[in-house]
Design an enzyme around this catalytic site. Structure first.
Site, short mmCIF file in Angstrom:
data_model
loop_
_atom_site.label_atom_id
_atom_site.label_comp_id
_atom_site.label_asym_id
_atom_site.label_seq_id
_atom_site.Cartn_x
_atom_site.Cartn_y
_atom_site.Cartn_z
N CYS A 15 0.87 -1.19 0.00
CA CYS A 15 0.00 0.00 0.00
C CYS A 15 0.90 1.23 0.00
O CYS A 15 2.05 1.16 -0.41
CB CYS A 15 -0.98 -0.02 1.17
SG CYS A 15 -0.24 0.24 2.80
N ARG A 21 -3.51 -0.53 5.09
CA ARG A 21 -4.04 -1.56 4.19
C ARG A 21 -3.13 -2.77 4.03
O ARG A 21 -3.58 -3.90 4.14
CB ARG A 21 -4.37 -0.95 2.83
CG ARG A 21 -5.54 -0.01 2.88
CD ARG A 21 -5.74 0.73 1.58
NE ARG A 21 -4.72 1.78 1.46
CZ ARG A 21 -4.67 2.64 0.46
NH1 ARG A 21 -5.55 2.56 -0.53
NH2 ARG A 21 -3.72 3.56 0.42
N ASP A 140 -8.77 3.70 1.06
CA ASP A 140 -7.75 4.18 2.00
C ASP A 140 -8.46 4.79 3.21
O ASP A 140 -9.10 5.83 3.09
CB ASP A 140 -6.87 5.24 1.33
CG ASP A 140 -5.72 5.70 2.21
OD1 ASP A 140 -5.64 5.27 3.38
OD2 ASP A 140 -4.89 6.49 1.71
#
Length: 173
Positions: A15, A21, A140
């Site tokens: 990420c 993430r 996100d």
């Protein structure tokens, strides 16, 4: 995806800063692999395309959501994908199109003889099969509220389920 009998299949989850993430993806996928008895056959790590969070643990909000859902919180220190690191993996799973582009640039710069196959995390998500482009991005949660971390975990879990199916089929060959 290819596998070698002398080492586990290696996956790198990527990420932006490697604090939300990608470590969430790593944790969830590792737990799915353990439950399926594939944890000896597959090794999972995570990294970021940015160096801004180097050394930081998993974001507190991500830790809270993972713990609430019964996942362990590993000792984690964020790091950026290093030069030639992609050559150490069989598969690199990007959380967004932007991450995938950055990984492809990294692979071009490295010019290694072998490099990880680069795919999007949600390509394995059965619910995302009709999506394309940036619709496949895992949301996100960083700039939003705690609720965003629940949405991200849900997307990560669906992708992990699909990945587990793929890995089970490929490793049983």
């Amino acid at each position: 995806m290819s596998s070698s009998p002398d080492r586990p299949f290696r996956i790198l989850v990527v990420c932006t800063g490697n604090i939300c993430r990608s470590p969430m993806g790593q944790v969830v996928l590792v737990e799915r692999l353990k439950a399926a008895g594939l944890d000896d056959a597959v090794e999972v790590a995570s990294a970021g395309i940015s160096d801004e969070e180097r050394g930081n643990p998993i974001d507190d909000r991500a830790q809270r959501v993972l713990a609430e859902h019964g996942y362990p919180i590993p000792d984690h220190a964020a790091h950026q994908v290093a030069p030639h690191e992609l050559a150490e993996y069989d598969l690199a799973l990007a959380m967004t199109q932007q991450h995938a582009r950055a990984l492809r640039r990294r692979a071009e710069i490295d010019q290694d003889e072998r490099s990880a196959e680069i795919r999007l995390w949600r390509e394995a998500d059965a619910e995302a099969q009709s999506l394309s482009g940036e619709e496949l991005d895992v949301p996100d949660p960083w700039y939003g509220t705690q609720a965003g971390f629940y949405d991200t975990l849900a997307a990560v879990e669906r992708g992990a389920d699909g990945l587990l199916e793929e890995l089970s089929a490929r490793l049983s060959r």
